[in-house]
Design a protein around this motif. Structure first.
Motif, short mmCIF file in Angstrom:
data_model
loop_
_atom_site.label_atom_id
_atom_site.label_comp_id
_atom_site.label_asym_id
_atom_site.label_seq_id
_atom_site.Cartn_x
_atom_site.Cartn_y
_atom_site.Cartn_z
N LYS A 302 77.31 9.23 62.72
CA LYS A 302 76.64 10.50 62.49
C LYS A 302 75.76 10.45 61.25
N GLU A 303 76.25 9.77 60.19
CA GLU A 303 75.54 9.78 58.92
C GLU A 303 74.38 8.78 58.86
N ILE A 304 74.55 7.60 59.44
CA ILE A 304 73.46 6.62 59.32
C ILE A 304 72.94 6.12 60.66
N GLY A 305 73.48 6.66 61.77
CA GLY A 305 72.98 6.25 63.08
C GLY A 305 71.51 6.55 63.25
N LEU A 306 71.10 7.77 62.85
CA LEU A 306 69.70 8.17 62.96
C LEU A 306 68.82 7.35 62.02
N ALA A 307 69.32 7.10 60.83
CA ALA A 307 68.54 6.29 59.88
C ALA A 307 68.33 4.87 60.42
N THR A 308 69.37 4.33 61.05
CA THR A 308 69.25 2.99 61.64
C THR A 308 68.21 2.98 62.74
N PHE A 309 68.16 4.07 63.53
CA PHE A 309 67.16 4.17 64.59
C PHE A 309 65.76 4.24 63.99
N PHE A 310 65.61 5.00 62.91
CA PHE A 310 64.30 5.12 62.28
C PHE A 310 63.85 3.79 61.67
N THR A 311 64.80 3.05 61.11
CA THR A 311 64.41 1.74 60.57
C THR A 311 63.94 0.82 61.69
N CYS A 312 64.60 0.93 62.84
CA CYS A 312 64.18 0.16 64.01
C CYS A 312 62.75 0.56 64.40
N CYS A 313 62.45 1.84 64.34
CA CYS A 313 61.12 2.34 64.70
C CYS A 313 60.06 1.84 63.73
N THR A 314 60.38 1.85 62.43
CA THR A 314 59.38 1.41 61.45
C THR A 314 59.09 -0.08 61.56
N VAL A 315 60.14 -0.87 61.78
CA VAL A 315 59.93 -2.32 61.95
C VAL A 315 59.13 -2.57 63.22
N ALA A 316 59.51 -1.85 64.31
CA ALA A 316 58.78 -1.99 65.57
C ALA A 316 57.32 -1.57 65.40
N ALA A 317 57.09 -0.53 64.60
CA ALA A 317 55.71 -0.07 64.36
C ALA A 317 54.90 -1.18 63.70
N ASP A 662 65.04 -0.51 53.93
CA ASP A 662 65.98 -0.11 52.88
C ASP A 662 65.64 1.27 52.31
N SER A 663 64.35 1.58 52.23
CA SER A 663 63.94 2.89 51.71
C SER A 663 64.47 4.03 52.58
N ILE A 664 64.42 3.83 53.88
CA ILE A 664 64.89 4.88 54.78
C ILE A 664 66.40 5.09 54.61
N HIS A 665 67.16 4.01 54.49
CA HIS A 665 68.60 4.15 54.26
C HIS A 665 68.87 4.82 52.91
N PHE A 666 68.07 4.49 51.91
CA PHE A 666 68.22 5.12 50.59
C PHE A 666 67.94 6.62 50.68
N LEU A 667 66.86 6.99 51.35
CA LEU A 667 66.50 8.39 51.48
C LEU A 667 67.53 9.18 52.28
N THR A 668 68.01 8.58 53.36
CA THR A 668 69.00 9.26 54.20
C THR A 668 70.27 9.56 53.41
N ARG A 669 70.74 8.58 52.65
CA ARG A 669 71.96 8.78 51.88
C ARG A 669 71.73 9.78 50.74
N LEU A 670 70.56 9.74 50.12
CA LEU A 670 70.25 10.68 49.05
C LEU A 670 70.24 12.12 49.59
N ARG A 671 69.63 12.31 50.74
CA ARG A 671 69.60 13.65 51.33
C ARG A 671 71.01 14.13 51.65
N LEU A 672 71.87 13.21 52.12
CA LEU A 672 73.25 13.55 52.44
C LEU A 672 74.01 13.98 51.18
N GLU A 673 73.84 13.23 50.09
CA GLU A 673 74.52 13.56 48.85
C GLU A 673 74.05 14.90 48.28
N LEU A 674 72.75 15.15 48.35
CA LEU A 674 72.22 16.42 47.85
C LEU A 674 72.69 17.60 48.68
N SER A 675 72.85 17.37 50.00
CA SER A 675 73.31 18.45 50.88
C SER A 675 74.76 18.83 50.60
#
Length: 757
Positions: A302-317, A662-675
């Protein structure tokens, strides 16, 4: 995702994996220079029309055999062996035509009688002196088939087009076997099909090396991370299945593996491992926080599944942006890499959930000593960054300044032979042809009449073509020149009793017309049509050059352009064409598309970052630590003298997609901590500590994947591995230094703005 869905997903993966073996059997390893021609390019259109008009495509299918005799070519045993080889090669099924001194005949008119005799009277050694004198005074033979030192001769053969790999191997093997059996002092063989087959073999060999080293290094990384042999097995299976699916998909689409697409296995293995490491480390972290197994697993997804998908998208891009280019193999590589990434993502996510749901918790999750070591190391890194902000920024500025200075030194340059492994014996053969003969790079020029009421059948026009050819030979180093000029000169010599001083152009249009009619009644009729259009308004000049690089060929093109610009009296225009020109052009095409690809990739990254943060300022800020590694990498290229060419130009878009992971994982975790209501410093610290370990580990895993390319025998693949590895290392440093500082600045600025309002 839940346990039932993962079970169904695993069954589907197993079924598709078994089905994937069916198309895999038809996967081929291939390399054809034509595949790299720019698609729908005006120069390609002209070249194809040129080939159709003059039927010149067969001349690209060359086989040059150099035969050296230390005592000189006029040696009875040597000439007899050469004649034996000539007859053998000419009878091979795949050979369409052949030129050799021992099979050439002198045709000349004496009165009204046609006389024919061999150019070299092999069985009459007492005539060798006469034949030698005639040969070396006859430029039509001397300049084409005799080496500069007079100790070697060449046989020029041409094979059929569209030969299968088996036919290419059979043809080359039979020639090599015959050469070995005849026992010449030294033999050399250069051929287009030989280059293609050597490249294909190197691709196949490199692929095996890539796979083996990938598995070894990734296994070592996994064992270091989890301290368990059992945990290693699943990721390796996921990697193997991802590569299998991708290779099968390539085969299903009717494509083959070439130099570029052979890089897919280590790339897919490394990126697949990155997903696995992020999921696994987060899962272990949740277990250590005291969550039950299934709750820890579900929270992880739940916490990093979406971030992992987005990292896949950015690398694919990053790979998809390669589709902007008009070079089909590069475009296919980007497409297949993107497909393979999504295969790897789906397989990893499904299989990993199924494994952790049904397997015991990894023993390392209960060994907090290793976690304490990591936390201590990452914490010390975080404290160092906060206490030494000025040092970090100043160091960054120095690196930036140095990189900008050296990136200006990057040059656009390439050569096909640069990619051939330095220890390959084929290179010696090419060097011989470069020094002793005219070289191996095809030179093709089309001359087109630009004025009315004139044609290339007129003596005055042909003399101007002769002047052009003299300029090409003397000032540009073009050798092995063949055109209608040499054909008409040869005809004039034949009609003047074969006298050497008669090898000149005819003086009247009537004589030229008579010679043309005579040529059409001989075996040279097809050769004539290969060089002069029926309407007489366009002709072909072909020749050979040394294997010039793109940079070396540019001054030659400019010299030719200046020659034609200065000669206002020439009634024809010119255009340099040919396969070599198109291969050169792909370098410029890819480098010109470089900036477009980076902009497109950056836009996709911005959209994903905005979706995560809902703030454009933060989106722009987060680009900084991902653009800087590209600048550093470019600086290294300039410092090391690595040229920008077809292969190295693709790394920027790929590297940008990888570094933003790595930036996407960093941002995702930061948003989670702030929430969760954490304070700004605490949120950034928690993010740094939790993602820092994963960032370091995933970077090391990716480095394992790309450093494997340093084992490649291809220079381009070596530099791709080196440069992307450097970029990933720089990206890791940026994430651990500049990113937390930027995030602190942005969050404080945002909170300050809200308080003021």
């Amino acid at each position: 995702m839940n346990e039932n869905k993962s079970r169904i997903g695993v069954l589907i993966i197993i079924l598709l994996t078994f089905l994937s073996f069916i198309p895999l059997r038809n996967l081929k390893f291939d390399f054809k220079t034509e595949n790299f021609f720019p698609d729908k390019d005006p120069d390609l259109v002209f070249f194809l029309d040129f080939q159709e008009r003059f039927k010149s495509s067969i001349d690209d299918e060359y086989i040059f055999i150099g035969l050296k005799n230390n005592r000189g070519i006029f040696d009875s045993a040597f000439l007899k062996k050469t004649d034996s080889l000539t007859k053998f090669v000419s009878k091979l099924e795949s050979i369409t035509k052949l030129y050799s001194l021992t099979s050439s005949n002198l045709m000349y008119m004496k009165g009204d009688e046609l006389n024919v005799r061999p150019l070299l009277r092999i069985d009459s050694p007492y005539l060798y002196k006469t034949d030698s004198s005639f040969l070396f005074r006859s430029p039509e033979y001397r300049d084409l088939l005799v080496s500069n030192d007079g100790k070697s001769i060449a046989i020029a053969a041409f094979n059929k087009q569209l030969l299968t790999d088996h036919q290419k191997d059979a043809l080359l093997d039979s020639i090599h076997l015959k050469l070995k059996g005849l026992g010449f002092d030294k033999t050399y063989l250069t051929a287009k099909i030989r280059v293609e087959r050597e490249y294909a073999r190197e691709i196949e060999k490199n692929l095996r090396v890539y796979l083996l080293l990938s598995l070894v290094l990734i296994s070592a990384a996994l064992f270091f991370l989890f301290r368990s042999v059992r945990v290693i097995i699943l990721p390796l299976i996921a990697i193997a299945i991802s590569i299998l699916w991708t290779m099968s998909f390539i085969s299903l689409t009717g494509h083959s593996l070439d130099i570029i697409s052979s890089l897919l296995p280590p790339i897919l293995a490394a990126i697949c491992m990155s997903d696995i490491v992020h999921i696994s480390t987060h899962y272990i972290e949740k277990i250590r926080e005291g969550y039950p197994k299934m709750e820890a697993l579900n929270k992880t997804y739940k916490e990093i599944g979406l971030a992992t998908f987005f990292t896949c998208c950015t690398v694919a891009a990053g790979f998809i942006t390669l589709g902007i280019t008009d070079i089909i193999p590069i475009r296919n590589f980007g497409f297949f890499a993107a497909i393979g990434l999504f295969f790897a993502y789906a397989i990893s996510m499904v299989s990993l959930y199924f494994y952790y749901a049904n397997a015991p918790v990894p023993a390392i999750a209960y060994k907090k000593s290793s976690d304490r070591i990591w936390n201590k190391f990452v914490s010390s890194c975080f404290r160092f960054v906060l206490k030494n902000k000025l040092l970090v920024i100043v160091t960054l500025m120095f690196l930036m300044a140095g990189s900008v200075y050296y990136l200006k030194k990057i040059e656009i340059n390439s050569s096909l032979l640069q990619e051939i492994p330095k220890k390959n014996p084929m290179l010696e053969d090419y060097r011989f042809m470069e020094t002793d003969f005219s070289g191996t790079r095809p030179f093709e020029m089309a001359l087109t009449i630009t004025t009315n009421n004139t044609s290339f059948y007129e003596p005055a026009t042909l003399r101007k073509v002769e002047e052009t050819e003299k300029f090409l030979k003397d000032s540009c180093g073009v050798g092995y020149i063949i055109s209608p000029v040499s054909l008409f000169k040869g005809a004039n010599k034949a009609f003047n009793e074969g006298k050497i001083d008669s090898f000149v152009l005819p003086s009247s249009a009537q004589t030229i017309a008579r010679y043309q009619e005579a040529i059409f009644q001989t075996d040279f009729a097809d050769a004539f049509r290969h060089y002069l259009a029926d309407d007489g308004r366009q002709l072909r000049v072909s020749g050979r050059l040394p294997n010039l690089s793109v940079k070396e060929f540019e001054p030659l093109k400019e010299k030719i352009s200046h020659f034609f610009a200065a000669r206002k009296d020439l009634p024809f225009s010119f255009q340099i064409t040919g396969s070599a020109i198109l291969i050169d052009k792909l370098t410029y095409s890819l480098t010109n598309n470089l900036l477009t690809g980076l902009v497109f990739d950056t836009l996709i990254i911005c959209l994903i970052a905005f979706f995560l943060l809902r703030n454009w300022v933060a989106t722009v800020i987060i680009l900084i630590p991902n653009i800087l590694p590209l600048i550093f990498m470019a600086g290294v290229m300039g410092f090391m003298g690595i040229n920008l060419k077809a292969d190295t130009s693709v790394i920027f878009a790929i590297a940008l997609g990888l570094s933003v992971d790595d930036s996407i994982h960093f941002l995702t975790r930061l948003r989670l901590e702030l929430s969760r209501g954490s304070s700004v410093p605490y949120a950034v610290k928690r993010t740094y500590l939790s993602t820092g370990k994963a960032i370091i580990i995933t970077t090391l895993v990716l480095l394992c994947g790309f450093l494997i390319l340093l084992s490649s025998s291809f220079g381009g693949a070596f530099y791709i591995g080196l440069l992307i590895s450097l970029c990933l290392f720089f990206a890791m440093l940026m994430e651990l230094t500049i990113t937390p500082l930027l995030m602190l600045f942005w969050v404080k600025r945002t909170n300050g703005s809200k308080s003021n309002s």
